[in-house]
Design a protein around this motif. Structure first.
Motif, PDB file in Angstrom:
ATOM      1  N   UNK A 182       0.848  -1.191   0.000  1.00  0.00           N
ATOM      2  CA  UNK A 182       0.000   0.000   0.000  1.00  0.00           C
ATOM      3  C   UNK A 182       0.882   1.240   0.000  1.00  0.00           C
ATOM      4  N   UNK A 183       0.738   2.061  -1.042  1.00  0.00           N
ATOM      5  CA  UNK A 183       1.530   3.281  -1.131  1.00  0.00           C
ATOM      6  C   UNK A 183       1.013   4.302  -0.124  1.00  0.00           C
ATOM      7  N   UNK A 184       1.921   4.989   0.519  1.00  0.00           N
ATOM      8  CA  UNK A 184       1.514   6.081   1.378  1.00  0.00           C
ATOM      9  C   UNK A 184       2.538   7.199   1.329  1.00  0.00           C
ATOM     10  N   UNK A 185       2.038   8.409   1.625  1.00  0.00           N
ATOM     11  CA  UNK A 185       2.879   9.604   1.676  1.00  0.00           C
ATOM     12  C   UNK A 185       2.937  10.081   3.118  1.00  0.00           C
ATOM     13  N   UNK A 186       4.120  10.384   3.593  1.00  0.00           N
ATOM     14  CA  UNK A 186       4.289  10.849   4.967  1.00  0.00           C
ATOM     15  C   UNK A 186       5.020  12.180   4.950  1.00  0.00           C
ATOM     16  N   UNK A 187       4.372  13.208   5.515  1.00  0.00           N
ATOM     17  CA  UNK A 187       4.981  14.535   5.595  1.00  0.00           C
ATOM     18  C   UNK A 187       5.675  14.702   6.936  1.00  0.00           C
ATOM     19  N   UNK A 188       6.642  15.599   6.964  1.00  0.00           N
ATOM     20  CA  UNK A 188       7.299  15.977   8.203  1.00  0.00           C
ATOM     21  C   UNK A 188       7.863  17.383   8.044  1.00  0.00           C
ATOM     22  N   UNK A 189       8.205  18.007   9.179  1.00  0.00           N
ATOM     23  CA  UNK A 189       8.877  19.296   9.132  1.00  0.00           C
ATOM     24  C   UNK A 189       8.032  20.491   9.526  1.00  0.00           C
ATOM     25  N   UNK A 190       6.759  20.293   9.808  1.00  0.00           N
ATOM     26  CA  UNK A 190       5.922  21.417  10.224  1.00  0.00           C
ATOM     27  C   UNK A 190       6.263  21.863  11.632  1.00  0.00           C
ATOM     28  N   UNK A 191       5.638  22.967  12.062  1.00  0.00           N
ATOM     29  CA  UNK A 191       5.872  23.451  13.406  1.00  0.00           C
ATOM     30  C   UNK A 191       5.492  24.907  13.551  1.00  0.00           C
ATOM     31  N   UNK A 192       5.943  25.492  14.658  1.00  0.00           N
ATOM     32  CA  UNK A 192       5.683  26.892  14.972  1.00  0.00           C
ATOM     33  C   UNK A 192       6.934  27.713  14.654  1.00  0.00           C
ATOM     34  N   UNK A 193       6.752  28.808  13.946  1.00  0.00           N
ATOM     35  CA  UNK A 193       7.877  29.665  13.578  1.00  0.00           C
ATOM     36  C   UNK A 193       7.428  31.114  13.657  1.00  0.00           C
ATOM     37  N   UNK A 194       8.355  32.001  13.966  1.00  0.00           N
ATOM     38  CA  UNK A 194       8.058  33.422  14.020  1.00  0.00           C
ATOM     39  C   UNK A 194       7.994  34.016  12.616  1.00  0.00           C
ATOM     40  N   UNK A 195       7.263  35.115  12.444  1.00  0.00           N
ATOM     41  CA  UNK A 195       7.250  35.786  11.137  1.00  0.00           C
ATOM     42  C   UNK A 195       8.666  36.109  10.671  1.00  0.00           C
ATOM     43  N   UNK A 196       8.898  35.852   9.393  1.00  0.00           N
ATOM     44  CA  UNK A 196      10.228  36.037   8.828  1.00  0.00           C
ATOM     45  C   UNK A 196      11.098  34.802   8.899  1.00  0.00           C
ATOM     46  N   UNK A 197      10.646  33.790   9.596  1.00  0.00           N
ATOM     47  CA  UNK A 197      11.426  32.571   9.759  1.00  0.00           C
ATOM     48  C   UNK A 197      11.273  31.613   8.598  1.00  0.00           C
ATOM     49  N   UNK A 198      11.908  30.442   8.746  1.00  0.00           N
ATOM     50  CA  UNK A 198      11.928  29.436   7.683  1.00  0.00           C
ATOM     51  C   UNK A 198      11.578  28.066   8.236  1.00  0.00           C
ATOM     52  N   UNK A 199      11.027  27.250   7.367  1.00  0.00           N
ATOM     53  CA  UNK A 199      10.772  25.845   7.655  1.00  0.00           C
ATOM     54  C   UNK A 199      10.999  25.058   6.377  1.00  0.00           C
ATOM     55  N   UNK A 200      11.338  23.783   6.543  1.00  0.00           N
ATOM     56  CA  UNK A 200      11.485  22.888   5.394  1.00  0.00           C
ATOM     57  C   UNK A 200      10.591  21.674   5.617  1.00  0.00           C
ATOM     58  N   UNK A 201       9.656  21.483   4.702  1.00  0.00           N
ATOM     59  CA  UNK A 201       8.770  20.329   4.756  1.00  0.00           C
ATOM     60  C   UNK A 201       9.317  19.216   3.862  1.00  0.00           C
ATOM     61  N   UNK A 202       9.082  17.985   4.280  1.00  0.00           N
ATOM     62  CA  UNK A 202       9.450  16.816   3.491  1.00  0.00           C
ATOM     63  C   UNK A 202       8.235  15.930   3.287  1.00  0.00           C
ATOM     64  N   UNK A 203       8.230  15.215   2.169  1.00  0.00           N
ATOM     65  CA  UNK A 203       7.156  14.264   1.881  1.00  0.00           C
ATOM     66  C   UNK A 203       7.803  13.035   1.258  1.00  0.00           C
ATOM     67  N   UNK A 204       7.684  11.911   1.934  1.00  0.00           N
ATOM     68  CA  UNK A 204       8.304  10.681   1.451  1.00  0.00           C
ATOM     69  C   UNK A 204       7.235   9.665   1.068  1.00  0.00           C
ATOM     70  N   UNK A 205       7.393   9.091  -0.108  1.00  0.00           N
ATOM     71  CA  UNK A 205       6.478   8.050  -0.586  1.00  0.00           C
ATOM     72  C   UNK A 205       7.103   6.682  -0.356  1.00  0.00           C
ATOM     73  N   UNK A 206       6.291   5.736   0.083  1.00  0.00           N
ATOM     74  CA  UNK A 206       6.799   4.391   0.338  1.00  0.00           C
ATOM     75  C   UNK A 206       5.684   3.366   0.153  1.00  0.00           C
ATOM     76  N   UNK A 207       6.095   2.060   0.060  1.00  0.00           N
ATOM     77  CA  UNK A 207       5.107   1.000  -0.010  1.00  0.00           C
ATOM     78  C   UNK A 207       4.930   0.434  -1.395  1.00  0.00           C
ATOM     79  N   UNK A 208       5.595  -0.636  -1.722  1.00  0.00           N
ATOM     80  CA  UNK A 208       5.408  -1.301  -3.004  1.00  0.00           C
ATOM     81  C   UNK A 208       6.305  -0.770  -4.097  1.00  0.00           C
ATOM     82  N   UNK A 209       6.008  -1.184  -5.338  1.00  0.00           N
ATOM     83  CA  UNK A 209       6.787  -0.779  -6.500  1.00  0.00           C
ATOM     84  C   UNK A 209       5.975   0.221  -7.304  1.00  0.00           C
TER      85      UNK A 209
END
Length: 121
Positions: free
Chosen positions: A1-28
């Motif tokens: 079963x294919x699934x997508x999993x995100x990570x990297x969210x959170x709380x940040x102050x205005x002007x700040x930065x974040x990096x989100x990731x999304x990884x796909x896995x499960x099968x061919x």
């Protein structure tokens, strides 16, 4: 079963930065287009950025020049680098991918579970 999993969210102050990731896995499978969407409270889900298999990119006007979408096809992973974040960027961010399961002709759209991004002082 294919699934997508995100990570990297959170709380940040205005002007700040974040990096989100999304990884796909499960099968061919192989991945065609990938995209980031977001949904703020009381608003419809909107497209933030999209990337084709070749690495082409397109952005919503509201994030141009601040966000960068990228992907690592070997790792079946997509990223969203978000700089100069503002309170209006606060939303749940979802990844989306058009995935072709080996042996199938058509692609199927898959969504991740979402990750919260909050921009606040």
């Amino acid at each position: 079963q294919v699934r997508l999993v995100e990570s990297g969210g959170g709380l940040v102050q205005p002007g700040g930065s974040l990096r989100l990731s999304c990884a796909a896995s499960g099968g061919s499978f192989s991945i065609d287009a990938m995209a980031w969407y977001r949904q703020a409270p009381g608003k419809q889900r909107e497209l933030v950025a999209v990337t084709g298999k070749s690495g082409s990119t397109n952005y919503a006007d509201s994030v141009k020049g601040r966000f960068t979408i990228s992907r690592d096809n070997a790792q079946n992973t997509m990223y969203l680098q978000m700089n100069s974040l503002q309170p209006e960027d606060t939303a749940v961010y979802y990844c989306y991918a058009d995935i072709r399961i080996w042996g199938q002709i058509r692609t199927t759209g898959y969504w991740g579970q979402g990750t919260q991004v909050t921009v606040s002082s």
